[in-house]
Write a protein that holds these residues in place. Sequence first.
Motif, short mmCIF file in Angstrom:
data_model
loop_
_atom_site.label_atom_id
_atom_site.label_comp_id
_atom_site.label_asym_id
_atom_site.label_seq_id
_atom_site.Cartn_x
_atom_site.Cartn_y
_atom_site.Cartn_z
N GLU A 26 0.79 -1.15 0.16
CA GLU A 26 -0.15 -0.17 -0.12
C GLU A 26 0.77 1.17 0.08
O GLU A 26 0.30 2.39 0.45
CB GLU A 26 -0.93 0.03 0.88
N PHE A 28 1.19 3.47 -2.27
CA PHE A 28 0.83 3.77 -3.63
C PHE A 28 1.48 4.92 -4.50
O PHE A 28 1.81 4.62 -5.49
CB PHE A 28 -0.71 4.18 -3.56
N ASP A 29 2.23 5.94 -3.58
CA ASP A 29 2.97 6.86 -4.60
C ASP A 29 4.11 6.31 -5.01
O ASP A 29 4.37 6.70 -6.09
CB ASP A 29 3.14 7.94 -3.33
N GLU A 32 2.88 4.19 -8.10
CA GLU A 32 2.41 5.06 -9.38
C GLU A 32 3.82 5.42 -9.88
O GLU A 32 4.07 5.71 -11.10
CB GLU A 32 1.74 6.26 -8.59
N GLN A 67 -5.96 4.90 -4.68
CA GLN A 67 -5.77 6.42 -4.36
C GLN A 67 -6.85 7.35 -4.43
O GLN A 67 -7.04 8.36 -4.04
CB GLN A 67 -4.48 6.91 -5.26
N ARG A 69 -8.45 8.13 -7.20
CA ARG A 69 -8.29 9.21 -8.40
C ARG A 69 -8.90 8.55 -9.56
O ARG A 69 -8.17 8.02 -10.16
CB ARG A 69 -6.69 9.30 -8.29
#
Length: 83
Positions: A26, A28-29, A32, A67, A69
Amino acid sequence: MQKALKLQPGNQRYAMRIAELYLRQEKFDQAETALRELLAGYAGSLGADSEQVGVVRLRLGNVLLAQVRFLEAEKELLEADRI
C-alpha cells in the motif's frame, strides 16, 4: 529487488516487480512513480500500443483507483482496454 535493479537498471521485469511490491504494501505513491517510469520506458522502446504498455497501464489504473483518483484511473484503464 532494489539491489537487483541497481545491478541491471534497464531490467523492466525488476521494475515491474518492485511496483507490484509497493502496491501490495500500500505504498501507492512509490508504486505510481515506478509504473509511470516503466510506462515511459516501454512506450519509448516498444511503442505506445505494445502489450507491455497495456499491462503497465492496467496496473497503474489499479494504483490510481486505490488512491481514489477515479478520473485518472478511468483514463488509464480505458487505454489499457483499447490496447
